[in-house]
Design a protein around this motif. Structure first.
Motif, PDB file in Angstrom:
ATOM      1  N   VAL A  26     -50.281  46.287 -17.065  1.00 64.01           N
ATOM      2  CA  VAL A  26     -49.963  46.350 -18.496  1.00 64.01           C
ATOM      3  C   VAL A  26     -49.150  45.131 -18.906  1.00 64.01           C
ATOM      4  O   VAL A  26     -49.444  44.483 -19.913  1.00 64.01           O
ATOM      5  N   GLU A  27     -48.138  44.795 -18.131  1.00 61.84           N
ATOM      6  CA  GLU A  27     -47.281  43.643 -18.449  1.00 61.84           C
ATOM      7  C   GLU A  27     -48.093  42.346 -18.516  1.00 61.84           C
ATOM      8  O   GLU A  27     -47.944  41.569 -19.468  1.00 61.84           O
ATOM      9  N   LEU A  28     -48.933  42.112 -17.526  1.00 61.82           N
ATOM     10  CA  LEU A  28     -49.730  40.880 -17.493  1.00 61.82           C
ATOM     11  C   LEU A  28     -50.725  40.833 -18.659  1.00 61.82           C
ATOM     12  O   LEU A  28     -50.928  39.781 -19.267  1.00 61.82           O
ATOM     13  N   THR A  29     -51.314  41.963 -18.973  1.00 62.20           N
ATOM     14  CA  THR A  29     -52.282  41.992 -20.066  1.00 62.20           C
ATOM     15  C   THR A  29     -51.603  41.748 -21.402  1.00 62.20           C
ATOM     16  O   THR A  29     -52.094  40.956 -22.219  1.00 62.20           O
ATOM     17  N   ARG A  30     -50.477  42.371 -21.630  1.00 61.45           N
ATOM     18  CA  ARG A  30     -49.773  42.174 -22.908  1.00 61.45           C
ATOM     19  C   ARG A  30     -49.316  40.738 -23.097  1.00 61.45           C
ATOM     20  O   ARG A  30     -49.119  40.298 -24.233  1.00 61.45           O
ATOM     21  N   ALA A  31     -49.160  40.004 -22.015  1.00 64.02           N
ATOM     22  CA  ALA A  31     -48.744  38.596 -22.092  1.00 64.02           C
ATOM     23  C   ALA A  31     -49.920  37.646 -22.320  1.00 64.02           C
ATOM     24  O   ALA A  31     -49.712  36.458 -22.580  1.00 64.02           O
ATOM     25  N   GLU A  32     -51.143  38.146 -22.245  1.00 65.70           N
ATOM     26  CA  GLU A  32     -52.321  37.296 -22.409  1.00 65.70           C
ATOM     27  C   GLU A  32     -52.454  36.807 -23.848  1.00 65.70           C
ATOM     28  O   GLU A  32     -52.138  37.534 -24.797  1.00 65.70           O
TER      29      GLU A  32
END
Length: 95
Positions: A26-32
């Protein structure tokens, strides 16, 4: 905008690994770039089901997300798990 909605049904024997890997995913995706919304939440009625809601600014950002996920630890951990998704283009979304 590209919107994905649906769910992933996690088999009992894989739930611990999925729950452990989900926060980083979730964290990595929200930073995309292009990610407007990305939520993966446990379904209150179906054990092992996570409801998924994604919104990306455009097809390019959505496709980049899909490619990153396939090559990620999340892609490996969640491989083969049943998913039911609907993907549609939206022109009516307001932030």
């Amino acid at each position: 905008m590209i919107e994905l909605t649906g769910y992933i049904d996690v088999p009992e024997g894989r739930r611990e690994a999925i729950a452990a890997a989900l926060p980083l995913h979730v964290e990595l995706t929200r930073a995309e770039t292009g990610c407007v919304r990305f939520d993966v939440t446990p379904d209150p009625e179906v054990e092992g089901r996570y409801n998924v809601s994604e919104l990306f600014t455009d097809r390019e950002s959505f496709n980049a997300h899909q490619a990153r996920v396939k090559a990620s630890a999340w892609g490996e951990i969640s491989a083969g798990i049943r998913r039911e998704y609907s993907i549609r283009e939206r022109n009516d979304f307001k932030k």
